[in-house]
Design a protein around this motif. Structure first.
Motif, PDB file in Angstrom:
ATOM      1  N   CYS A   1      -6.429   5.757   8.359  1.00 20.48           N
ATOM      2  CA  CYS A   1      -6.126   5.173   7.098  1.00 20.48           C
ATOM      3  C   CYS A   1      -6.459   6.026   5.677  1.00 20.48           C
TER       4      CYS A   1
ATOM      5  N   CYS B   1       0.815  -1.151   0.029  1.00 22.42           N
ATOM      6  CA  CYS B   1       0.021  -0.265   0.166  1.00 22.42           C
ATOM      7  C   CYS B   1       0.818   1.288   0.080  1.00 22.42           C
TER       8      CYS B   1
ATOM      9  N   CYS C   1      -1.519   6.117   8.721  1.00 19.18           N
ATOM     10  CA  CYS C   1      -1.836   4.576   8.372  1.00 19.18           C
ATOM     11  C   CYS C   1      -1.693   3.653   9.708  1.00 19.18           C
ATOM     12  N   ASN C   2      -3.025   3.202   9.692  1.00 18.61           N
ATOM     13  CA  ASN C   2      -3.106   2.278  11.069  1.00 18.61           C
ATOM     14  C   ASN C   2      -2.294   1.152  11.056  1.00 18.61           C
TER      15      ASN C   2
ATOM     16  N   ALA D   1     -10.519  -0.072   9.204  1.00 19.22           N
ATOM     17  CA  ALA D   1      -9.140   0.472   9.525  1.00 19.22           C
ATOM     18  C   ALA D   1      -8.265   0.366   8.417  1.00 19.22           C
ATOM     19  N   CYS D   2      -8.479  -0.790   7.664  1.00 16.18           N
ATOM     20  CA  CYS D   2      -7.497  -1.125   6.705  1.00 16.18           C
ATOM     21  C   CYS D   2      -7.837  -1.835   5.382  1.00 16.18           C
ATOM     22  N   ILE D   3      -7.551  -1.485   4.164  1.00 15.21           N
ATOM     23  CA  ILE D   3      -7.989  -2.125   3.082  1.00 15.21           C
ATOM     24  C   ILE D   3      -6.831  -2.580   2.282  1.00 15.21           C
TER      25      ILE D   3
HETATM   26  S1  SF4 Z   1      -4.974   0.324   3.508  1.00 11.83           S
HETATM   27 FE1  SF4 Z   1      -3.879  -0.366   5.548  1.00 11.83          FE
HETATM   28  S2  SF4 Z   1      -1.864  -0.114   4.910  1.00 11.83           S
HETATM   29 FE2  SF4 Z   1      -2.858   1.322   3.735  1.00 11.83          FE
HETATM   30  S3  SF4 Z   1      -2.967   3.215   4.413  1.00 11.83           S
HETATM   31 FE3  SF4 Z   1      -4.829   2.134   5.164  1.00 11.83          FE
HETATM   32  S4  SF4 Z   1      -4.326   1.236   7.061  1.00 11.83           S
HETATM   33 FE4  SF4 Z   1      -2.297   1.813   6.030  1.00 11.83          FE
END
Ligand code: SF4
Ligand SMILES: Cc1cc2nc3c(=O)[nH]c(=O)nc-3n(C[C@H](O)[C@H](O)[C@H](O)COP(=O)(O)OP(=O)(O)OC[C@H]3O[C@@H](n4cnc5c(N)ncnc54)[C@H](O)[C@@H]3O)c2cc1C
Length: 318
Positions: free
Chosen positions: A138, A119, A129-130, A158-160
């Motif tokens: 995120c 990412c 960024c979590n 929280a994250c993809i």
């Molecule tokens: S998708 Fe996950 S790795 Fe990318 S900015 Fe969001 S939290 Fe961070």
């Protein structure tokens, strides 16, 4: 890069014991992912434990008729092994679809499975960024963010991020199992299907490995035959991570197994989707991608995955 100390381990058990003794220690294998992250200070270990040269670089036949691949076997050597090429061609194809020749010469079996997401916001220390800084937010989910490369299923608020490994997708479709040693000296086995975890509200936790646990090998069950393929769709013909990838093993009666890469935070497979294979690509994807939550930017992956699978199934009939 922040200062760190370094040592060469003398055995797998020694490596694991040392990892538990030193706060914030990390294993280094090929270094092709870890060193990049250290240069950007996304990872800042105090100590590196080099696990090269401790006998984890062999590919051996198992008593059951499968293969035991040492954690330090290089991606190039694994792809070229005649037994892998003959009995597990999906693995060879996935490996040669990944990175470049030079990187594959350094990259190792365990390092490849444990590499971190690509990412772009994870790689940019100026952006929330979590996964990098838990609780910071995120950036990929912010208004106007670019999420074309990112996941459509298995994601959370929280994250993809996607898991980037091609090899892991082939290992999943082959029902591979990871072997480890813990700092206590105990060993355990983890199916590749259970190695990576979904982000939930703790995206910084990416695997089921315990602190200091060292991967020693990956075991492939006896060969199951079938037509095996790995189809990777990406923005450039080479040297790019998958937008979507399909690892497939199709038997002459139309049954088989399918795993996807590039669509989820872990290599993606579902038994009920495999069961739908005789009904064709649309039926498989209805199950495999049920509950998908794409962004506007990456919704194209749903159709792309179906078409990649349709092409794979057509090829298997030839
Ligand atoms: S998708 Fe996950 S790795 Fe990318 S900015 Fe969001 S939290 Fe961070
Ligand atoms: C430009 C570029 C393009 C790439 N393209 C692709 C691609 O298309 N497809 C793809 O799949 N990959 C791609 N890669 C990623 C590459 O395959 C990985 O960097 C590599 O496989 C990591 O292996 P390594 O041995 O170098 O791991 P390292 O960098 O040494 O380690 C990675 C992580 O694994 C941990 N680790 C290593 N060994 C063990 C062990 N035995 N037990 C426990 N933990 C361990 C380390 O502590 C670290 O956290 C690309 C990389 C680059 C730089």
């Amino acid at each position: 890069m922040k200062a760190f100390s370094y040592e060469r381990a003398s055995s797998p058990a020694d490596a694991a014991a040392r990892a538990a003794q030193i706060a914030n220690a990390r294993y280094i294998a090929g270094g092709t992912n870890l060193l990049d992250l250290m240069k950007l200070q996304i990872e800042a270990p105090s100590h590196l434990i080099d696990v090269n040269g401790i006998g984890l670089d062999r590919i051996e036949e198992t008593a059951e008729g499968g293969l035991r691949i040492g954690a330090l076997v290089r991606n190039t050597d694994l792809a070229a092994d005649p037994r892998v090429r003959r009995d597990y061609p999906v693995l060879t194809r996935a490996l040669v679809a990944g990175a470049s020749g030079q990187l594959r010469n350094k990259a190792t079996t365990a390092g490849n499975l444990l590499q971190r997401t690509r990412c772009v916001y994870f790689y940019d220390p100026n952006m929330p960024c979590n996964k990098r800084v838990p609780g910071s937010g995120c950036s990929a989910l912010a208004e106007g963010a670019v999420s074309r490369q990112l996941a459509v299923i298995g994601t959370s608020d929280a994250c993809i991020a996607t898991h980037p490994s091609d090899m892991a997708v082939a290992m999943l479709v082959l029902d591979a199992v990871v072997e480890t040693v813990l700092p206590s000296g105990e060993t355990r086995v983890i199916p590749v299907a259970d190695l990576h975890v979904l982000p939930g509200d703790t995206p910084h936790i990416e695997t089921t490995l315990r602190p200091g646990e060292l991967v020693t090998a990956v075991t492939l069950p006896p060969p199951i035959g079938g037509k095996q393929s790995y189809r990777k769709v990406r923005d450039r013909a080479s040297y790019a991570f998958a937008l979507v990838s399909v690892a497939a093993i199709i038997q002459p009666d139309g049954s088989g197994r399918i795993a996807l890469g590039g669509v989820a935070p872990k290599p993606w497979r579902r038994d009920d989707a495999d069961a739908a294979l005789p009904k064709g690509a649309t039926a498989v994807m209805e199950r495999l991608l049920a509950g998908a939550r794409p962004t506007e930017d990456n919704a194209f992956k749903l159709l792309l995955a179906e078409r990649a699978l349709a092409a794979t199934l057509a090829e298997a009939k030839e």
